[in-house]
Design a protein around this motif. Structure first.
Motif, mmCIF file in Angstrom:
data_model
loop_
_atom_site.group_PDB
_atom_site.id
_atom_site.type_symbol
_atom_site.label_atom_id
_atom_site.label_comp_id
_atom_site.label_asym_id
_atom_site.label_seq_id
_atom_site.Cartn_x
_atom_site.Cartn_y
_atom_site.Cartn_z
ATOM 1 N N MET A 1 44.364 4.555 -6.915
ATOM 2 C CA MET A 1 43.884 5.773 -6.274
ATOM 3 C C MET A 1 44.679 6.108 -5.026
ATOM 4 O O MET A 1 44.485 7.168 -4.457
ATOM 5 N N HIS A 2 45.546 5.217 -4.544
ATOM 6 C CA HIS A 2 46.187 5.474 -3.266
ATOM 7 C C HIS A 2 47.267 6.532 -3.392
ATOM 8 O O HIS A 2 47.529 7.271 -2.462
ATOM 9 N N SER A 3 47.899 6.634 -4.562
ATOM 10 C CA SER A 3 48.954 7.636 -4.711
ATOM 11 C C SER A 3 48.462 8.785 -5.591
ATOM 12 O O SER A 3 47.455 8.668 -6.294
ATOM 13 N N LEU A 4 49.222 9.871 -5.549
ATOM 14 C CA LEU A 4 48.840 11.063 -6.315
ATOM 15 C C LEU A 4 48.718 10.751 -7.801
ATOM 16 O O LEU A 4 47.771 11.168 -8.462
ATOM 17 N N TYR A 5 49.656 9.959 -8.319
ATOM 18 C CA TYR A 5 49.662 9.683 -9.757
ATOM 19 C C TYR A 5 48.445 8.865 -10.167
ATOM 20 O O TYR A 5 47.846 9.110 -11.202
ATOM 21 N N ARG A 7 45.569 8.739 -8.639
ATOM 22 C CA ARG A 7 44.374 9.592 -8.550
ATOM 23 C C ARG A 7 44.276 10.497 -9.762
ATOM 24 O O ARG A 7 43.207 10.651 -10.364
ATOM 25 N N PHE A 8 45.418 11.095 -10.136
ATOM 26 C CA PHE A 8 45.438 11.986 -11.298
ATOM 27 C C PHE A 8 45.036 11.233 -12.561
ATOM 28 O O PHE A 8 44.218 11.697 -13.362
ATOM 29 N N ALA A 11 41.276 10.412 -12.498
ATOM 30 C CA ALA A 11 40.423 11.586 -12.716
ATOM 31 C C ALA A 11 40.493 12.051 -14.167
ATOM 32 O O ALA A 11 39.471 12.346 -14.784
ATOM 33 N N PHE A 14 38.537 9.828 -16.708
ATOM 34 C CA PHE A 14 37.094 10.087 -16.745
ATOM 35 C C PHE A 14 36.810 11.482 -17.292
ATOM 36 O O PHE A 14 35.797 11.693 -17.963
#
Lengths: 177, 98
Positions: A1-5, A7-8, A11, A14
Motif C-alpha cells: 500500500m505504500h506505493s501507487l502501484y 494501492r492500485f 483496491a 477487492f
C-alpha cells in the motif's frame, strides 16, 4: 500500500470481488420475479401435403402446414435483468414408434417490453416433418406457446404460456392437384 | 530529475496512511456495491446499477490513489545515527578473543 502501484493493486483486487458479488446478487434477484403469464393458442387449420425430402430428391415425405393464432401478454416477464424473450410454438405428439416428439414450428424474439403483447396469426416458420416421413398413425398433437427468458446476468428460465386445451389430430394427406 | 520522477510515480504514503487507505477502500467498496444494487433494483434498471458502481469507483480512485497530505501526516521518525558505531564495533571484535 505504500506505493501507487500497490494501492492500485489492492483496491482493484477487492473491486473485482465486489463486482462478482454484485453480479451474483443481480443473478439471484431474478428469482424474486415469479411472473407466470398465460396466453392463448388456437389452431386454425392443419394440412398435410406430400413433398420431396430436402436431401434426397426421390424420397417422398409428408409436410404439415399449421395455421395458428397466438395471443399473450408477456410484459410481466420483463424486469431489470431481462435482456430478451425467446418465444416458440412447438407441437408435442407421439409417433408410430411410441417416441414422444417435440417439434418447434415457429419462434420469435422479443427485445422490448413494449413488444411483449403479442398477437400473431401465423403459420409454421420451419418445415414440420415427421422422422418416419409420414404423419399417418401419429397421435394428435398438443400445440404449446413456450418462452425462454434471457437475462443480462444469470440463468436462462423456461416457461409455458399457452397450450391447446385438446390435442389436435393430423388430417389425412392431401393430394396436390 | 530521475529521482524526482520516480518519487512522483511511486507516490509514497506513510504507515498510518496505508492503514487509512485500506479501511477506506474496503468500507466504501462494500457500501458502493450495496448501494448500487439497491438503487438499480429500486429503479428496475441495470444501467443505473452499473453507472453508479462505475462513477463511485472512479471517485474512490481519486480519493485513494494519489498521495494526499492526509496520508502523510505521520512520517516515520528515524533515530539519529550513531557517530561512534564503527569504532565500538571494531573494539568489540578485538575484545572477544582476549
Amino acid at each position: 500500500m505504500h506505493s501507487l502501484y500497490s494501492r492500485f493493486n489492492n483496491a482493484t483486487a477487492f473491486l473485482s470481488s465486489c463486482l462478482m458479488a454484485l453480479l451474483a446478487a443481480i443473478a439471484l434477484s431474478s428469482f424474486l420475479f415469479t411472473a407466470d403469464p398465460k396466453g392463448d393458442i388456437a389452431i386454425g387449420s392443419i394440412q398435410v401435403l406430400p413433398g420431396n425430402a430436402r436431401r434426397y430428391a426421390n424420397k417422398r415425405q409428408e409436410f404439415a402446414f399449421v395455421n395458428f393464432n397466438v395471443t399473450a401478454d408477456l410484459t410481466s416477464l420483463f424486469n431489470w435483468n431481462t435482456k430478451q424473450l425467446f418465444l416458440y410454438v412447438s407441437a408435442e405428439y407421439t409417433n408410430q414408434q411410441g417416441v414422444a416428439n417435440e417439434v418447434v414450428i415457429w419462434d420469435q424474439i422479443v427485445h422490448r417490453e413494449e413488444d411483449a403483447r403479442i398477437s400473431v396469426a401465423g403459420r409454421n416458420k420451419y418445415h414440420f416433418r415427421e422422422l418416419s416421413a409420414s404423419f399417418r398413425d401419429v397421435s394428435p398433437a398438443f400445440y404449446t406457446l413456450k418462452y425462454n427468458v434471457m437475462p443480462y446476468v444469470g440463468v436462462l428460465t423456461y416457461g409455458e404460456a399457452a397450450r391447446t386445451p385438446n390435442p389436435v389430430p393430423f388430417p389425412e394427406q392431401q393430394q396436390l392437384s | 530529475m530521475q529521482e524526482h520522477l520516480q518519487s512522483l510515480l511511486e507516490a509514497r504514503i506513510d504507515f498510518e496512511g496505508q492503514r487509512l487507505v485500506g479501511q477506506i477502500v474496503q468500507l466504501s467498496l462494500v457500501a458502493i456495491t450495496i448501494i448500487s444494487f439497491l438503487l438499480g433494483f429500486a429503479l428496475q434498471s441495470l444501467r443505473v446499477t452499473f453507472v453508479t458502481f462505475g462513477l463511485s469507483t472512479a471517485v474512490l480512485a481519486v480519493v485513494v490513489l494519489p498521495p494526499w497530505p492526509m496520508y502523510n501526516r505521520h512520517p516515520v521518525q528515524f533515530l539519529p545515527p550513531k557517530e561512534n558505531k564503527v569504532k565500538e564495533g571494531s573494539r568489540d571484535t578485538l575484545a572477544v578473543p582476549s
